[in-house]
Design a protein around this motif. Structure first.
Motif, PDB file in Angstrom:
ATOM      1  N   THR A 161      -8.852   3.994  -3.363  1.00  0.00           N
ATOM      2  CA  THR A 161      -9.466   2.711  -5.494  1.00  0.00           C
ATOM      3  C   THR A 161      -8.172   2.756  -5.744  1.00  0.00           C
ATOM      4  O   THR A 161      -8.191   0.435  -6.562  1.00  0.00           O
ATOM      5  CB  THR A 161      -9.756   4.420  -6.448  1.00  0.00           C
ATOM      6  OG1 THR A 161     -10.165   4.921  -5.973  1.00  0.00           O
ATOM      7  CG2 THR A 161     -10.742   3.535  -7.237  1.00  0.00           C
ATOM      8  N   PHE A 162      -7.149   2.703  -5.785  1.00  0.00           N
ATOM      9  CA  PHE A 162      -6.045   2.425  -6.274  1.00  0.00           C
ATOM     10  C   PHE A 162      -5.761   0.822  -5.664  1.00  0.00           C
ATOM     11  O   PHE A 162      -6.266  -0.456  -6.132  1.00  0.00           O
ATOM     12  CB  PHE A 162      -4.430   2.701  -5.717  1.00  0.00           C
ATOM     13  CG  PHE A 162      -3.587   1.830  -6.147  1.00  0.00           C
ATOM     14  CD1 PHE A 162      -3.147   2.207  -7.650  1.00  0.00           C
ATOM     15  CD2 PHE A 162      -2.482   1.011  -5.980  1.00  0.00           C
ATOM     16  CE1 PHE A 162      -1.765   1.128  -8.313  1.00  0.00           C
ATOM     17  CE2 PHE A 162      -1.759   0.154  -6.217  1.00  0.00           C
ATOM     18  CZ  PHE A 162      -0.617   0.256  -7.709  1.00  0.00           C
ATOM     19  N   ILE A 196       2.172  10.155  -4.876  1.00  0.00           N
ATOM     20  CA  ILE A 196       2.820  11.541  -4.684  1.00  0.00           C
ATOM     21  C   ILE A 196       3.888  11.576  -6.335  1.00  0.00           C
ATOM     22  O   ILE A 196       3.840  12.662  -6.119  1.00  0.00           O
ATOM     23  CB  ILE A 196       4.007  11.112  -4.136  1.00  0.00           C
ATOM     24  CG1 ILE A 196       3.280  10.966  -2.351  1.00  0.00           C
ATOM     25  CG2 ILE A 196       4.683  12.099  -4.017  1.00  0.00           C
ATOM     26  CD1 ILE A 196       2.900  11.799  -1.847  1.00  0.00           C
ATOM     27  N   LEU A 197       4.517  10.304  -6.646  1.00  0.00           N
ATOM     28  CA  LEU A 197       5.633  11.260  -8.435  1.00  0.00           C
ATOM     29  C   LEU A 197       4.396  11.358  -9.287  1.00  0.00           C
ATOM     30  O   LEU A 197       4.608  12.100  -9.993  1.00  0.00           O
ATOM     31  CB  LEU A 197       6.115   9.397  -8.793  1.00  0.00           C
ATOM     32  CG  LEU A 197       6.916   8.732  -7.238  1.00  0.00           C
ATOM     33  CD1 LEU A 197       7.167   7.919  -7.714  1.00  0.00           C
ATOM     34  CD2 LEU A 197       7.895   9.759  -7.252  1.00  0.00           C
ATOM     35  N   LEU A 198       3.077  11.486  -9.767  1.00  0.00           N
ATOM     36  CA  LEU A 198       2.389  12.016 -10.352  1.00  0.00           C
ATOM     37  C   LEU A 198       1.807  13.110 -10.244  1.00  0.00           C
ATOM     38  O   LEU A 198       2.016  13.442 -10.587  1.00  0.00           O
ATOM     39  CB  LEU A 198       0.873  10.445 -10.752  1.00  0.00           C
ATOM     40  CG  LEU A 198       1.385  10.041 -11.457  1.00  0.00           C
ATOM     41  CD1 LEU A 198      -0.102   9.041 -11.976  1.00  0.00           C
ATOM     42  CD2 LEU A 198       1.126  10.259 -12.902  1.00  0.00           C
ATOM     43  N   SER A 240      -2.423   7.051   4.477  1.00  0.00           N
ATOM     44  CA  SER A 240      -1.412   7.363   5.076  1.00  0.00           C
ATOM     45  C   SER A 240      -0.243   8.562   4.440  1.00  0.00           C
ATOM     46  O   SER A 240       0.361   9.208   4.543  1.00  0.00           O
ATOM     47  CB  SER A 240      -0.765   6.713   5.667  1.00  0.00           C
ATOM     48  OG  SER A 240       0.749   7.328   6.712  1.00  0.00           O
ATOM     49  N   VAL A 241       0.095   7.882   2.863  1.00  0.00           N
ATOM     50  CA  VAL A 241       1.091   8.257   1.983  1.00  0.00           C
ATOM     51  C   VAL A 241       0.572   9.705   1.230  1.00  0.00           C
ATOM     52  O   VAL A 241       1.351  10.887   1.532  1.00  0.00           O
ATOM     53  CB  VAL A 241       1.725   7.667   0.988  1.00  0.00           C
ATOM     54  CG1 VAL A 241       2.823   8.127   0.372  1.00  0.00           C
ATOM     55  CG2 VAL A 241       2.652   6.514   1.714  1.00  0.00           C
ATOM     56  N   PRO A 286       0.828  -1.502   0.063  1.00  0.00           N
ATOM     57  CA  PRO A 286      -0.298  -0.136  -0.062  1.00  0.00           C
ATOM     58  C   PRO A 286       0.963   1.071  -0.453  1.00  0.00           C
ATOM     59  O   PRO A 286       0.551   2.040  -0.863  1.00  0.00           O
ATOM     60  CB  PRO A 286      -1.061  -0.218   1.007  1.00  0.00           C
ATOM     61  CG  PRO A 286      -0.582  -1.702   1.582  1.00  0.00           C
ATOM     62  CD  PRO A 286       0.193  -2.618   0.820  1.00  0.00           C
ATOM     63  N   VAL A 287       1.824   1.133   0.699  1.00  0.00           N
ATOM     64  CA  VAL A 287       2.875   2.304   0.754  1.00  0.00           C
ATOM     65  C   VAL A 287       3.216   2.483  -0.665  1.00  0.00           C
ATOM     66  O   VAL A 287       3.499   4.186  -0.882  1.00  0.00           O
ATOM     67  CB  VAL A 287       4.205   2.122   2.012  1.00  0.00           C
ATOM     68  CG1 VAL A 287       5.288   3.355   1.116  1.00  0.00           C
ATOM     69  CG2 VAL A 287       3.479   2.419   3.082  1.00  0.00           C
ATOM     70  N   ILE A 288       3.870   1.592  -1.361  1.00  0.00           N
ATOM     71  CA  ILE A 288       4.201   1.929  -3.034  1.00  0.00           C
ATOM     72  C   ILE A 288       2.904   2.429  -4.183  1.00  0.00           C
ATOM     73  O   ILE A 288       2.971   3.543  -4.764  1.00  0.00           O
ATOM     74  CB  ILE A 288       4.791   0.513  -3.493  1.00  0.00           C
ATOM     75  CG1 ILE A 288       5.794   0.013  -2.872  1.00  0.00           C
ATOM     76  CG2 ILE A 288       5.112   1.013  -4.850  1.00  0.00           C
ATOM     77  CD1 ILE A 288       6.688  -1.265  -3.179  1.00  0.00           C
ATOM     78  N   LEU A 322       2.974   6.150  -2.829  1.00  0.00           N
ATOM     79  CA  LEU A 322       3.958   6.160  -3.775  1.00  0.00           C
ATOM     80  C   LEU A 322       3.543   7.009  -5.111  1.00  0.00           C
ATOM     81  O   LEU A 322       3.827   7.636  -5.394  1.00  0.00           O
ATOM     82  CB  LEU A 322       5.648   5.933  -3.426  1.00  0.00           C
ATOM     83  CG  LEU A 322       6.379   6.152  -4.533  1.00  0.00           C
ATOM     84  CD1 LEU A 322       6.917   6.798  -3.561  1.00  0.00           C
ATOM     85  CD2 LEU A 322       7.462   4.431  -4.275  1.00  0.00           C
ATOM     86  N   THR A 323       3.498   5.953  -5.095  1.00  0.00           N
ATOM     87  CA  THR A 323       3.159   6.230  -7.574  1.00  0.00           C
ATOM     88  C   THR A 323       1.830   7.710  -7.224  1.00  0.00           C
ATOM     89  O   THR A 323       2.543   8.674  -8.761  1.00  0.00           O
ATOM     90  CB  THR A 323       2.142   5.308  -7.574  1.00  0.00           C
ATOM     91  OG1 THR A 323       0.837   4.877  -7.205  1.00  0.00           O
ATOM     92  CG2 THR A 323       2.615   4.137  -7.726  1.00  0.00           C
ATOM     93  N   THR A 348       6.843  17.852  -7.710  1.00  0.00           N
ATOM     94  CA  THR A 348       8.192  17.508  -8.441  1.00  0.00           C
ATOM     95  C   THR A 348       7.024  16.290  -9.450  1.00  0.00           C
ATOM     96  O   THR A 348       7.947  15.584 -10.453  1.00  0.00           O
ATOM     97  CB  THR A 348       9.268  17.496  -8.385  1.00  0.00           C
ATOM     98  OG1 THR A 348       8.704  16.159  -7.281  1.00  0.00           O
ATOM     99  CG2 THR A 348       9.602  18.072  -6.707  1.00  0.00           C
ATOM    100  N   GLY A 349       6.190  16.142  -9.477  1.00  0.00           N
ATOM    101  CA  GLY A 349       5.300  14.798  -9.820  1.00  0.00           C
ATOM    102  C   GLY A 349       5.028  15.519 -11.301  1.00  0.00           C
ATOM    103  O   GLY A 349       5.026  16.541 -11.790  1.00  0.00           O
ATOM    104  N   TRP A 350       4.389  14.125 -12.076  1.00  0.00           N
ATOM    105  CA  TRP A 350       4.643  14.463 -14.225  1.00  0.00           C
ATOM    106  C   TRP A 350       3.888  15.495 -13.860  1.00  0.00           C
ATOM    107  O   TRP A 350       3.636  16.715 -14.686  1.00  0.00           O
ATOM    108  CB  TRP A 350       4.142  13.231 -14.592  1.00  0.00           C
ATOM    109  CG  TRP A 350       5.408  12.312 -13.769  1.00  0.00           C
ATOM    110  CD1 TRP A 350       6.379  12.182 -13.963  1.00  0.00           C
ATOM    111  CD2 TRP A 350       5.596  11.225 -15.416  1.00  0.00           C
ATOM    112  NE1 TRP A 350       7.175  11.018 -14.041  1.00  0.00           N
ATOM    113  CE2 TRP A 350       6.531  10.356 -15.101  1.00  0.00           C
ATOM    114  CE3 TRP A 350       4.392  10.527 -15.866  1.00  0.00           C
ATOM    115  CZ2 TRP A 350       6.779   8.919 -16.022  1.00  0.00           C
ATOM    116  CZ3 TRP A 350       4.371   9.126 -16.885  1.00  0.00           C
ATOM    117  CH2 TRP A 350       5.908   8.077 -15.898  1.00  0.00           C
TER     118      TRP A 350
END
Lengths: 281, 280
Positions: free
Chosen positions: A138-139, A106-108, A206-207, A98-100, A103-104, A112-114
């Motif tokens: 949802t993910f 946040i990266l998007l 949480s992330v 779930p942490v990953i 993370l996805t 500084t995301g896409w």
């Protein structure tokens, strides 16, 4: 002799790992009396956490419901190349921390995301705000409904639908009048499990939440904050509401399995890579 | 007929394009594209940076702890999951239906709730922690606590995978072994185990995969000290809080690659076992 020993072993293990922890939640919640308990769950930040949790589930579950029905229709009713790959991909969120998952997003959508620049230019907040919480939830709950529906629809075959078609029914009529009544218990089963996870998800949310009290805190996050503030009674009081939800989920699950015993066997304990039931012997 | 001859299935029912199209779109937007960003970002600083990020002692310790504790928890679950599944299928005892429903508690109980409950129980002043402290065993805030939380999380996977297989087992085969003079232990080892271990492996793999990524139930009971009780998902969170997105992504990539490699390995082992045993 062996029988008694095995039953004793099983019950002792279940008591230690399941029953006693569950009991602890309620005893700790009520440790300082009913008044403190009621105060903890009716406090404004607790209420806003409850509201947010309900809202997030009310968005995520229907999204995954529509997806689950569409995916199950395509996979169960038709043959096409790459079907088993598609099934594996649908199961992917179960195999990912779930942490990953958090993370996805946040990266998007992070600063500084896409899409970070675009979002900032248009004053839209996704991460550290409610939309991010909805996305992360949802993910992680993505496969729940699809994976309950696919095996049930596969085992029911296409005969009913093809008969309806030959009698002149349209696609939507077939779905609403023939397929939906056939899969209603499986659908409910999937929704139940999906909802339990959606309301209880912690890691992913949480992330992306940013932990703004009264704004972006779901119930599990609120529990964490209270616990880290050493406000144990309040933490366990809010936790007890989630534990009640878990008990209701288990009761509903048992009821649905009693209504339709196949559901037990198509349940979540399947080979993660093939989505088949464990090999029958 | 023409359609069949061309090797394409007949599609009688409507909605194939719509439902498959929607499935692919939703899957891509919500899962595949977001996940791909992790791989892209992990290499944002180049290979060298990736290598440095995942081989730092703190990261290696966290990965070792996550995978090691998950392995132990999945092994404990395999043993006790087998016993519980066996007892639930074969024996009658009071409150059996309640016990059966309770097996799914870890699926239904939010992980944060499980985390604080286990911590309250196993903390040095908790119900169970107090007794264990007298014996000199510390559970909460040690790697042992992490194993406890991961065991809680993984239990239903093993039980629920084994239950249908045990239900399908023929009583006759055991009785035949018994009448031929095999002892209880021999019947178990020679007759039951060859059939039970492939699904046990499935349950083990599912419990293990879930444990490796678990976060909510662990962070409360683990001490979260770098290099000793800090799990890999927590380290990802720590890196994110320092805005080290490439570092966080690198750990995520290593976790995913390791998990999938292990899952593929277990799958291959299982296929080998099933074919060797002459099933299917």
């Amino acid at each position: 002799m062996a029988r008694r020993f095995l039953i004793g072993c099983a019950l002792l293990f279940m008591a230690l790992f399941l029953a006693i922890p569950l009991l602890t939640v309620f005893t700790q919640a009520l440790a300082t009396g009913a008044a403190a308990y009621l105060a903890a769950i009716s406090e404004p930040t607790a209420l806003s956490a409850i509201k947010l949790t309900l809202m997030v589930a009310a968005i995520s579950v229907p999204l995954n419901l529509v997806f689950g029905v569409a995916a199950a229709w395509a996979i169960a009713k038709f043959n096409f190349r790459g079907k088993s790959t598609l099934i594996t991909l649908i199961d992917l969120p179960f195999a990912i921390s779930p942490v990953i998952a958090g993370l996805t997003f946040i990266l998007l959508f992070g600063a500084t995301g896409w899409f970070g620049g675009f979002l900032r230019a248009h004053h839209i907040r996704v991460v550290f705000a409610v939309p991010g919480i909805v996305l992360a939830t949802t993910f992680v709950t993505f496969p729940f409904i699809a994976r309950e529906l696919i095996p049930v629809m596969q085992s029911q075959g296409n005969n009913d639908e093809e008969t309806a078609l030959s009698l002149g029914a349209t696609g939507w009529q077939i779905f609403w009048r023939v397929t939906l009544p056939n899969i209603r218990w499986a659908l409910l089963y999937g929704v139940l499990l999906c909802n339990a996870r959606a309301m209880g998800e912690f890691g992913a949310v949480s992330v992306v939440s940013g932990h703004v009290r009264g704004l972006t805190n779901t119930m599990p996050l609120h529990v964490e904050i209270l616990y880290n503030d050493y406000d144990y009674t309040a933490a366990f009081a809010v936790a007890s509401l989630l534990a009640l939800l878990a008990l209701l989920t288990l009761a509903g699950k048992s009821f649905l399995e009693w209504r339709q015993p196949e559901l037990r066997r198509t349940g979540h304990a399947r080979d993660a890579t093939t989505m088949k039931r464990p090999p029958r012997v | 007929m023409n359609a069949l001859a061309a090797g394409r299935p007949r599609r009688v029912l409507p909605g194939f394009g719509l439902t498959l199209g929607y499935t692919m779109l939703y899957l891509s937007l919500l899962v595949l594209i977001p996940l791909s960003t992790v791989f892209v970002r992990s290499l944002g600083g180049g290979w060298l940076h990736f290598y440095d990020a995942v081989t730092s002692p703190r990261v290696l310790a966290a990965l070792g702890l996550s995978f090691g504790a998950s392995l132990i928890a999945a092994l404990v679950n395999s043993v006790f999951g087998l016993i519980i599944a066996w007892v639930l299928v074969r024996y009658a005892f009071p409150f059996k239906r309640v016990a059966d429903a309770m097996v799914d508690l870890p699926f239904a109980l939010p992980t944060a709730v499980a985390g604080i409950a286990l911590t309250a129980l196993y903390a040095p002043n908790g119900w169970l922690g107090r007794g264990l402290a007298l014996l000199g065993v510390k559970v909460a805030f040690t790697p042992l606590g992490i194993v406890v939380a991961l065991t809680f999380i993984g239990l239903p996977f093993v039980v629920r995978t084994l239950q249908p297989v045990i239900e399908d087992l023929d009583h006759d085969v055991e009785q035949a072994a018994w009448t031929l003079g095999a002892s209880g232990a021999q019947t178990f080892a020679r007759v039951m185990l060859p059939v039970l271990w492939p699904p046990m492996l499935t349950g083990f793999a599912l419990a293990f995969a879930r444990a490796v990524g678990e976060y909510g139930s662990v962070i409360f009971i683990a001490g979260n000290m770098p290099k000793s009780t800090e799990i890999a998902p927590l380290l990802i969170v720590a890196k994110l809080e320092q805005y080290d997105y490439a570092g966080a992504s690198a750990i995520a990539v290593v976790m995913m690659v390791l998990s999938f490699t292990i899952m593929l390995g277990i799958n291959a082992l299982q296929n080998w076992a099933v074919t060797r045993h002459g099933e299917r």
